[in-house]
Scaffold this motif. Structure first.
Motif, mmCIF file in Angstrom:
data_model
loop_
_atom_site.group_PDB
_atom_site.id
_atom_site.type_symbol
_atom_site.label_atom_id
_atom_site.label_comp_id
_atom_site.label_asym_id
_atom_site.label_seq_id
_atom_site.Cartn_x
_atom_site.Cartn_y
_atom_site.Cartn_z
ATOM 1 N N ASN A 25 0.887 -1.137 -0.082
ATOM 2 C CA ASN A 25 0.000 -0.130 0.058
ATOM 3 C C ASN A 25 0.781 1.275 0.058
ATOM 4 O O ASN A 25 0.490 2.253 -0.364
ATOM 5 C CB ASN A 25 -0.876 -0.030 1.306
ATOM 6 N N ILE A 26 2.011 1.313 0.286
ATOM 7 C CA ILE A 26 2.727 2.409 0.698
ATOM 8 C C ILE A 26 4.047 2.535 -0.449
ATOM 9 O O ILE A 26 4.784 3.625 -0.280
ATOM 10 C CB ILE A 26 3.468 2.245 2.168
ATOM 11 N N GLY B 52 0.832 4.774 -7.073
ATOM 12 C CA GLY B 52 0.148 5.536 -6.183
ATOM 13 C C GLY B 52 -1.430 5.387 -6.022
ATOM 14 O O GLY B 52 -2.072 5.702 -4.645
ATOM 15 N N ALA B 53 -2.144 4.573 -6.711
ATOM 16 C CA ALA B 53 -3.108 3.882 -6.431
ATOM 17 C C ALA B 53 -3.493 2.975 -5.170
ATOM 18 O O ALA B 53 -4.435 2.986 -4.684
ATOM 19 C CB ALA B 53 -3.992 3.264 -7.723
ATOM 20 N N HIS B 54 -2.215 2.419 -4.752
ATOM 21 C CA HIS B 54 -2.340 1.548 -3.740
ATOM 22 C C HIS B 54 -2.749 2.146 -2.425
ATOM 23 O O HIS B 54 -3.039 1.866 -1.505
ATOM 24 C CB HIS B 54 -0.935 1.051 -3.575
ATOM 25 N N TRP B 55 -2.190 3.676 -2.382
ATOM 26 C CA TRP B 55 -2.174 4.511 -1.149
ATOM 27 C C TRP B 55 -3.328 5.304 -1.106
ATOM 28 O O TRP B 55 -4.109 5.657 0.116
ATOM 29 C CB TRP B 55 -1.042 5.512 -1.339
ATOM 30 N N VAL B 56 -4.282 5.578 -2.132
ATOM 31 C CA VAL B 56 -5.495 6.661 -2.249
ATOM 32 C C VAL B 56 -6.611 5.965 -1.294
ATOM 33 O O VAL B 56 -7.108 6.943 -0.533
ATOM 34 C CB VAL B 56 -5.905 6.988 -3.479
ATOM 35 N N PHE C 99 2.406 12.751 -5.094
ATOM 36 C CA PHE C 99 2.872 11.462 -5.971
ATOM 37 C C PHE C 99 4.017 11.882 -6.739
ATOM 38 O O PHE C 99 4.142 12.855 -7.561
ATOM 39 C CB PHE C 99 1.562 11.176 -6.786
ATOM 40 N N THR C 100 4.866 10.816 -6.722
ATOM 41 C CA THR C 100 6.097 10.878 -7.547
ATOM 42 C C THR C 100 5.571 10.856 -9.068
ATOM 43 O O THR C 100 5.011 9.622 -9.452
ATOM 44 C CB THR C 100 7.100 9.582 -7.022
ATOM 45 N N GLY C 101 6.178 11.832 -9.930
ATOM 46 C CA GLY C 101 5.749 11.581 -11.287
ATOM 47 C C GLY C 101 4.270 11.807 -11.583
ATOM 48 O O GLY C 101 3.885 11.202 -12.473
ATOM 49 N N ASP C 102 3.383 12.163 -10.452
ATOM 50 C CA ASP C 102 2.069 12.239 -10.398
ATOM 51 C C ASP C 102 1.273 10.833 -10.683
ATOM 52 O O ASP C 102 0.433 10.682 -11.236
ATOM 53 C CB ASP C 102 1.532 13.278 -11.560
ATOM 54 N N LYS C 103 2.046 9.849 -10.288
ATOM 55 C CA LYS C 103 1.751 8.695 -10.462
ATOM 56 C C LYS C 103 2.019 7.282 -9.300
ATOM 57 O O LYS C 103 1.321 6.707 -8.865
ATOM 58 C CB LYS C 103 2.131 8.047 -11.851
ATOM 59 N N ARG C 104 3.292 7.684 -8.956
ATOM 60 C CA ARG C 104 4.004 6.694 -7.913
ATOM 61 C C ARG C 104 3.641 7.213 -6.349
ATOM 62 O O ARG C 104 3.491 8.438 -6.183
ATOM 63 C CB ARG C 104 5.315 6.346 -8.108
ATOM 64 N N ILE C 105 4.077 6.048 -5.789
ATOM 65 C CA ILE C 105 3.970 6.605 -4.337
ATOM 66 C C ILE C 105 5.485 5.912 -3.445
ATOM 67 O O ILE C 105 5.614 4.726 -3.653
ATOM 68 C CB ILE C 105 2.737 6.055 -3.725
ATOM 69 N N PHE C 106 6.091 6.787 -2.572
ATOM 70 C CA PHE C 106 7.079 6.528 -1.715
ATOM 71 C C PHE C 106 6.851 7.138 -0.647
ATOM 72 O O PHE C 106 7.543 8.020 -0.134
ATOM 73 C CB PHE C 106 8.312 7.071 -2.342
ATOM 74 N N THR C 107 5.922 6.535 0.285
ATOM 75 C CA THR C 107 5.482 7.225 1.563
ATOM 76 C C THR C 107 5.990 6.060 2.808
ATOM 77 O O THR C 107 5.644 6.207 3.940
ATOM 78 C CB THR C 107 4.328 7.177 1.638
#
Length: 986
Positions: free
Chosen positions: A691-692, A696-700, A721-729
């Motif tokens: 999820n994290i 990015g959809a995994h997080w929303v 969102f990284t590149g308006d698509k990915r997630i690194f949280t």
């Protein structure tokens, strides 16, 4: 289309009055066993030769409390109350199943198969294709002629050509988005019929075909079949069913979902029943049920989120089902027909109040629906192409009729010229290319169903249909006398359908009998106590080393088509309201049976990637409402369930991270308790890192995201969102220096441990795909240590990156908390070692894309397991590359939970005393009870045995687990072939 074939015995005879044969009163405690015993006692009585009825269980006035659902599994059993709202059954607990099941056995045996000629929708006859029949086919037709009532299943496939003809191969977005479209096999229709007569190759059926059969679209096949487990002549009547719920949460969902659930049943009924507080359906009829009547029933005060698959109040997936004089309030799909329900199905004289969503065909291609005098308050009746909605439902119905009905909107579209939908004499805002006539007018006959039934039967049906017929003769230019009379009538309140239902008189017998029923539960005794332990660095049960496969719970995939559900993997926390079984809400006993069948030892459980299948598109946008798509993959946290509060991004109420999802953990607890005595393990993953990181959809929609909970988690909003698509949280997520997060993590971990307190076959692991930092693993173990000091020991599994694993195992304090070393995030291979660092914001999949590895071999798996077993003196599980295939390598190194097929108890008990070693190039386990030797490559291996001990030599089949006795041995012996050899001490 003649819809009058719907209902109990195709509406050709009234619902019978079964004789009362036993009488039950509430005890003031849990009445589940008492009522089930009464049902089972009646099930053992002889059925009446003419009616098939065994008798009725009469329930006295009062409230019956139930901890378990009731199940009618035998024909001829009726459950009857002493009056609506006088006899009340209340289901308690967190189970989201039904309160009552009427369910036979799906033991279908198929016989001869025929091709069917082209047939128009509405036809009562079908013709067998071809002039030359096989001997078996001719005999089958002759048998049907001699035995009217022969069962036949007509199967109409959904071919690519037919799908394309309806333009359902895509709903936009290009080829990449075709995942949600129709696919061959998704929209198959199967009508279960009985043959009334046979004339040559022409078969006359007991009810019409509801969708055209065309050879250009694949035609259809007729299959003769038998089903001995189909039950009939069962009923629920004259009482109220209620679901208890958390009254502090008006939208609570951790309670009974459905009132009455019917499957593998025919000629049954539900009448004069009031339903209260259910989250799903008052009555749900499965595809395996038909000729069911539901009448004079009311659904009141439903309790659930306002979301998809909830409050589908009166719902059918079946055929020849009749809902008449039914009332629903605050439903979402009050009167609904589900995916590919074969029909015909009729809703006659039904009203809703303040509907939250549409009624009608709410999924894909359910032909032959009648809405006759149906009034939907504030919402729509829908016969249309849903396109992408409802997980790509596409065309919802064909050959269906709205008659004398009202709704806010009337969506009447026709898919093609041969499969038309009609609206006649209806009131509402009109949309669609279907056939409309007499709109905003009252028409004759007042009830199409009653008119068709009377015409077919040839006698008056007014008592059976009991239509509340309105005066439709008001004049726009009355005389003075007429105006005075009409003005006087206007001063009287309008008679509602709800009142009309309340006024229905129950005429069956409610006289008590003196039969006594045992109050004792017939549930089998508690299994004998068993002991799980780590013995000689092996994970054991009752002294036997635990071996077998591993099942990883599905994270998100699936859909509610028949084809998809049959291919699904077993799951414990997947949820589809009103649809139980594989691919829906799995029955726990079925999950256990499948694991036993496949020799699967360990169920690895983590929460779902997202609950709502709308997120399968990997978008990051907020959803406009809660119209979620199932299957749902439940999260471990509860929603707040309070209306008129800010919503999460999926359109339902926000999560409370300090409150666990009671249904989720009730399911896992039930599984663990039922499998304790048979040696199946549950690995509960506390977190799910997927999820994290990555998409990015995994997080929303993740409960931890600040926008989705009421706990003020300290994550960034709006999300960067990284590149308006990915997630690194991950860095933020694992930050235990933040006081808010630290407190939430600590409480959550402790709650997970509380949930399985005292359950010895549960293993606690930090998280699926975990590649997090050392400091978070240290924190996790510290919380466990704190809990164990207060509550006692639990099994703790350490499955992390190698550097983090080594750091923990070399920590003299924290290493004591770890019981099992799980080699999962690193491994040896033919080119070296795959061991990425932990805590650098990379998911396992991302590591694998960057770090090229070789292939793990037998010796690599052996090396990893024996190194860590020897160095740290703990049980070791190998879960990394080639884990299932190289199960013998793990076992020979002393690895627990190895995926080997052996079930022999003596063999597994013998191994528990053994330790790994080597003889030349052979792998050896040796102990006080014997010796096990695994020879991987053909060679001569000299084995020395004590002269004073006798042994029996066995060979173990590595693939099947079969153990074959070879001969007695003593002293030295030379083995010259590959394989696994067991020297068992005499």
């Amino acid at each position: 289309m003649d819809y009058s074939y719907c209902g109990y015995h195709r509406s050709e005879q009234p619902i019978p009055s079964a004789k009362v044969v036993t009488y039950v009163q509430p005890t003031g405690g849990d009445d589940a066993a008492l009522l089930q015993n009464a049902i089972d006692w009646v099930s053992q009585q002889k059925p009446d030769k003419q009616t098939g009825l065994r008798g009725a269980v009469l329930l006295s006035e009062g409230t019956f409390s139930l901890s378990e659902p009731l199940r009618i599994r035998t024909s001829g059993v009726v459950l009857r109350g002493s009056g609506r709202d006088k006899t009340i059954l209340v289901k308690k607990g967190y189970d989201r199943g039904a309160l009552i099941y009427i369910e036979g056995t799906h033991d279908v045996v198929t016989k001869e198969t025929f091709d069917i000629n082209d047939t128009k929708a509405g036809s009562l006859t079908v013709c067998v294709q071809g002039s030359s029949l096989t001997k078996d086919q001719s005999m089958a037709l002759q048998s049907a002629t001699l035995n009217p009532g022969t069962r036949i299943s007509i199967y109409r496939p959904s071919t690519q050509e037919w799908i394309e003809s309806l333009n359902c191969q895509s709903f936009g977005g290009g080829k990449r988005m075709g995942y949600w479209a129709w696919h061959p096999g998704d929209i198959d229709v199967r009508w279960n019929r009985q043959i009334m007569t046979v004339k040559g190759n022409e078969l006359t059926l007991d009810a019409p075909i509801t969708s055209s059969i065309e050879s250009r679209w694949g035609g259809a096949k007729a299959v003769f079949y038998e089903q001995k487990g189909l039950i009939n002549e069962c009923g629920i009547e004259n009482l109220s069913l209620e679901s208890d719920y958390n009254h502090a949460k008006p939208l609570d969902e951790d309670h009974c979902c459905d009132g009455v659930y019917l499957a593998d049943a025919e000629d049954c009924w539900v009448r004069m029943v009031n339903f209260r507080h259910f989250a799903g359906s008052a009555v749900v009829i499965q595809k395996s049920a038909g000729q069911i009547t539901v009448e004079d029933c009311q659904s009141l005060e439903p309790i659930s989120e306002i979301g998809g698959f909830r409050r589908r109040t009166f719902l059918t997936f079946g055929e020849k089902t009749l809902f008449q004089r039914c009332y629903s309030e605050h439903g979402i799909n009050d009167f609904a027909v589900g995916h590919t329900a074969p029909g015909p199905n009729a809703f006659v004289q039904c009203d809703s109040y303040e509907s939250f969503g549409p009624s009608g065909a709410i999924s894909s291609w359910a032909p032959g629906i009648l809405f006759d005098i149906v009034n939907i308050d504030g919402n729509d009746i829908v016969f249309k192409n849903w396109e992408l909605e409802k997980f790509g439902a596409g065309w919802s119905t064909a050959n269906s009729t709205m008659w004398q009905s009202t709704a806010a909107g009337l969506f009447c579209y026709s898919p093609d010229s041969l499969n038309r939908n009609i609206s006649h004499g209806c009131w509402g805002q009109i949309q669609g290319n279907g056939e409309y006539s007499e709109m905003n007018e009252h028409v004759r006959p007042y009830s199409l169903f009653a008119s068709q039934l009377e015409k077919r039967l040839g006698h008056d049906v007014s008592q059976q249909c009991r239509v509340l017929e309105r005066n439709t003769n008001a004049s726009s230019s009355p005389s003075i006398e007429e105006a005075i009379k009409l003005a006087e009538e206007a001063l009287q309140p309008r008679l509602t359908l709800k009142q009309w239902i309340d006024d229905a008189q129950f005429e069956a017998d409610i006289t008590p009998t003196k039969t006594r029923i045992s109050r004792e539960s017939k549930i089998s005794r508690e299994p004998s106590p068993c002991t799980y332990a780590i013995t000689n660095n092996w994970l054991t049960k009752d002294g036997m080393v635990l071996v077998g496969g591993k099942h990883q719970t599905p994270w998100w995939n699936g859909r509610t088509t028949d084809a998809s559900m049959t291919k699904a993997k077993i799951a414990l926390t997947r949820f589809v309201p009103g649809q139980e079984g594989l691919g829906g809400t799995d029955r726990i006993d079925s999950v256990i049976a499948e694991m036993q069948r496949s020799h699967t030892l360990l169920f690895s459980q983590n929460y779902g990637l997202w609950t709502d299948r709308r997120r399968d598109d990997h978008e990051r946008i907020r959803r406009k409402n809660g119209d979620a798509w199932a299957p749902f993959y439940e999260q471990p946290f509860a929603r707040i369930g309070i209306p008129n509060t800010p919503l999460a991004w999926d359109g339902m109420t926000k999560y409370n991270l300090t409150s666990l999802n009671k249904w989720y953990f009730w399911r896992l607890q039930q599984f663990a308790k039922k499998t304790e005595s048979i040696g199946i393990l549950l690995k509960n993953q506390h977190y799910f890192q997927h999820n994290i990181l990555e998409a990015g959809a995994h997080w929303v929609d993740c409960p931890w995201r600040t926008a989705n909970n009421v706990n003020n988690t300290p994550f960034l909003e709006p999300v960067n969102f990284t590149g308006d698509k990915r997630i690194f949280t991950a860095t933020l997520f694992y930050d235990i220096t933040n006081p808010t997060l630290r407190a939430l993590h600590r409480q959550y971990i402790r709650q997970l441990l509380d949930a399985f307190k005292g359950q010895p076959n549960v293993i606690h692991s930090i998280g699926e795909e975990f590649t997090g930092p050392l400091h978070f693993v240290q924190f996790w173990l510290d919380v466990i240590a704190e809990w164990e000091a207060e509550n006692g020991k639990v099994l703790v599994d350490l499955a992390v990156n190698k550097d983090v694993q080594d750091a923990i195992l070399n920590d003299p304090v924290r290493s004591k908390i770890v019981d099992i070393i799980d080699i999962e995030q690193w491994f040896y291979h033919n080119k070296g070692e795959y061991a990425p660092e932990g805590g650098v914001n990379m998911a396992q999949r991302q590591y694998m894309r960057k770090i090229r590895t070789g292939s793990a071999r037998f010796e690599d798996v052996y090396r990893a397991v024996i190194e860590y077993r020897t160095k740290y003196g703990k049980a070791v599980i190998y879960s990394a590359q080639k884990a299932p295939e190289l199960g013998w390598a793990s076992l020979m190194a002393g690895g627990s939970c190895a995926a080997i097929p052996v079930k022999d108890e003596a063999f597994l008990r013998s191994i528990s005393s053994m330790k790994p070693s080597k003889i030349d190039n052979a792998y050896v386990l040796e102990g006080s009870d014997g010796k096990l030797i695994c020879i991987v490559e053909k060679q001569e291996i000299n084995v020395t045995l004590p002269e004073n001990n006798g042994y029996i030599l066995y060979k173990v089949n590595e693939k099947t687990g079969k153990i074959v006795r070879l001969r007695p041995v003593k002293g030295n012996i030379t083995l010259k072939e590959k394989g696994v050899f067991w020297f068992k001490k005499k």
